[in-house]
Design an enzyme around this catalytic site. Sequence first.
Site, mmCIF file in Angstrom:
data_model
loop_
_atom_site.group_PDB
_atom_site.id
_atom_site.type_symbol
_atom_site.label_atom_id
_atom_site.label_comp_id
_atom_site.label_asym_id
_atom_site.label_seq_id
_atom_site.Cartn_x
_atom_site.Cartn_y
_atom_site.Cartn_z
ATOM 1 N N LYS A 119 -42.454 44.874 21.343
ATOM 2 C CA LYS A 119 -43.251 45.752 20.476
ATOM 3 C C LYS A 119 -44.620 46.036 21.065
ATOM 4 C CE LYS A 119 -41.481 43.942 16.088
ATOM 5 N NZ LYS A 119 -41.920 42.844 15.229
ATOM 6 N N LYS A 200 -21.764 37.230 15.009
ATOM 7 C CA LYS A 200 -21.738 35.868 14.460
ATOM 8 C C LYS A 200 -22.157 35.919 12.992
ATOM 9 C CE LYS A 200 -24.485 31.644 14.581
ATOM 10 N NZ LYS A 200 -25.575 31.440 13.762
ATOM 11 N N LYS A 203 -26.907 34.168 7.995
ATOM 12 C CA LYS A 203 -27.637 34.728 6.855
ATOM 13 C C LYS A 203 -28.700 35.713 7.339
ATOM 14 C CE LYS A 203 -29.994 30.327 6.494
ATOM 15 N NZ LYS A 203 -28.992 29.503 7.176
HETATM 16 P P1 ADP Z 1 -27.483 30.885 9.944
HETATM 17 O O1 ADP Z 1 -27.093 31.437 11.291
HETATM 18 O O2 ADP Z 1 -26.755 31.539 8.835
HETATM 19 O O3 ADP Z 1 -28.975 30.889 9.736
HETATM 20 P P2 ADP Z 1 -27.810 28.085 10.340
HETATM 21 O O4 ADP Z 1 -28.524 28.369 11.621
HETATM 22 O O5 ADP Z 1 -28.603 27.596 9.185
HETATM 23 O O6 ADP Z 1 -26.994 29.383 9.923
HETATM 24 O O7 ADP Z 1 -26.623 27.083 10.655
HETATM 25 C C1 ADP Z 1 -26.324 25.861 10.005
HETATM 26 C C2 ADP Z 1 -25.160 25.219 10.723
HETATM 27 O O8 ADP Z 1 -23.994 26.054 10.647
HETATM 28 C C3 ADP Z 1 -25.403 25.012 12.223
HETATM 29 O O9 ADP Z 1 -24.764 23.824 12.648
HETATM 30 C C4 ADP Z 1 -24.753 26.217 12.862
HETATM 31 O O10 ADP Z 1 -24.369 25.982 14.173
HETATM 32 C C5 ADP Z 1 -23.553 26.434 11.942
HETATM 33 N N1 ADP Z 1 -23.207 27.857 11.889
HETATM 34 C C6 ADP Z 1 -23.940 28.857 11.381
HETATM 35 N N2 ADP Z 1 -23.337 30.036 11.487
HETATM 36 C C7 ADP Z 1 -22.162 29.801 12.104
HETATM 37 C C8 ADP Z 1 -21.065 30.618 12.510
HETATM 38 N N3 ADP Z 1 -21.044 31.926 12.298
HETATM 39 N N4 ADP Z 1 -20.031 30.029 13.118
HETATM 40 C C9 ADP Z 1 -20.025 28.694 13.336
HETATM 41 N N5 ADP Z 1 -21.008 27.866 12.960
HETATM 42 C C10 ADP Z 1 -22.079 28.388 12.371
#
Ligand code: ADP
Length: 331
Positions: A119, A200, A203
């Site tokens: 940016k 992937k 959230k």
């Molecule tokens: P987000 O990507 O939704 O913010 P987090 O980073 O809070 O999720 O992830 C919490 C846990 O869930 C971590 O161990 C992460 O590796 C796993 N996780 C999150 N999204 C996925 C996904 N799409 N596939 C597999 N594992 C995931």
Amino acid sequence: MKKVSLTGIKPTGSLHIGNYFGAIKPALELSKEYDARYFIADYHALNQVKNPEELERCIREVAAGWLASGLDPEKVIFYRQSSIPEVFELSTMLMAFTSKGLMNRAHAYKAAVQENQDKGIDPDTGVNIGLFTYPILMAADIILFNSDVVPVGKDQVQHIEMAQDIAQSVNAAYKTDVLKIPQARITESVAVVPGLDGRKMSKSYDNAIPLFGPEDQLHKLIMKIVTNSQGVAEPKDPDVSQIFLLYKLFASQEEQNSLAARYREGGMGWGEAKEELFRVVNRELSPLRERFNAIMADREGLDNILARGAEKARPIADTTVKRFRKAAGID
Ligand code: ADP
Ligand code: TRP
């Protein structure tokens, strides 16, 4: 003596099926064999969530989510990170053994800096020190409980490698194994659960299927999964279909074989494939959703479970901190 498995989930939003398959389910599977310590990483979440009502709700939801998914608090030490002050003491000690260069290489920090540079603004804009030092706090979570394995999704592997680096620096400095070196444990088959748009599930991408949402929301979201323009009659390749990838997570081997055959034959449209997906997802999630709602309704019950978990965790944490302090000459 059993080996230790430890993992944490950051309460920054409602749990989705990526969290369930990538984090919760494999961790619960490991808890059958390992001494498991699972926790709610609420101080990690504080970096992102500054609204107190929202943070409180997320903490309760993640805690209830673990329990609804089958965590047995009699067998697993289950606690909130914020109830273990030793985490923060250890984190401070670890900082003395962590090079700034190591933190500069952390993906999340690098991405934030890159975004600012793209940016054309100051690279530090909106980057707080909590984000910068995040891997150190996470290393403390892990190392404090003498963890052997850390079940996580692929995106967290770098953090575990940093925890190894940091622990090794401590051991090298004192020429003795003060701290246990942890290993990441990834469930390869479900390493990345795809979201509604094929990226992937996360959230942060607004492409997630919530784990405990009401049935009608689940149906609506599944019908929204992005597909290509192949018509009903056309044969389809299940191996490149996001819908089928998700289906595999919930269906039996028999169901998978039979639906794969229908994909290949042609005559099944995406709408029907989605209905099949909804059926198996809802079958697995319905009982979870009911348990989740019941746990969420019992505030005191949930608080008691977490308080008992902290009571069990703190003596272990205290031993690690004392051992480190002694090695360091701060007795
Ligand atoms: P987000 O990507 O939704 O913010 P987090 O980073 O809070 O999720 O992830 C919490 C846990 O869930 C971590 O161990 C992460 O590796 C796993 N996780 C999150 N999204 C996925 C996904 N799409 N596939 C597999 N594992 C995931
Ligand atoms: N960083 C992890 C995530 O974003 C959450 C986490 C914090 C964690 N401390 C941990 C995971 C210790 C495993 C072990 O999801």
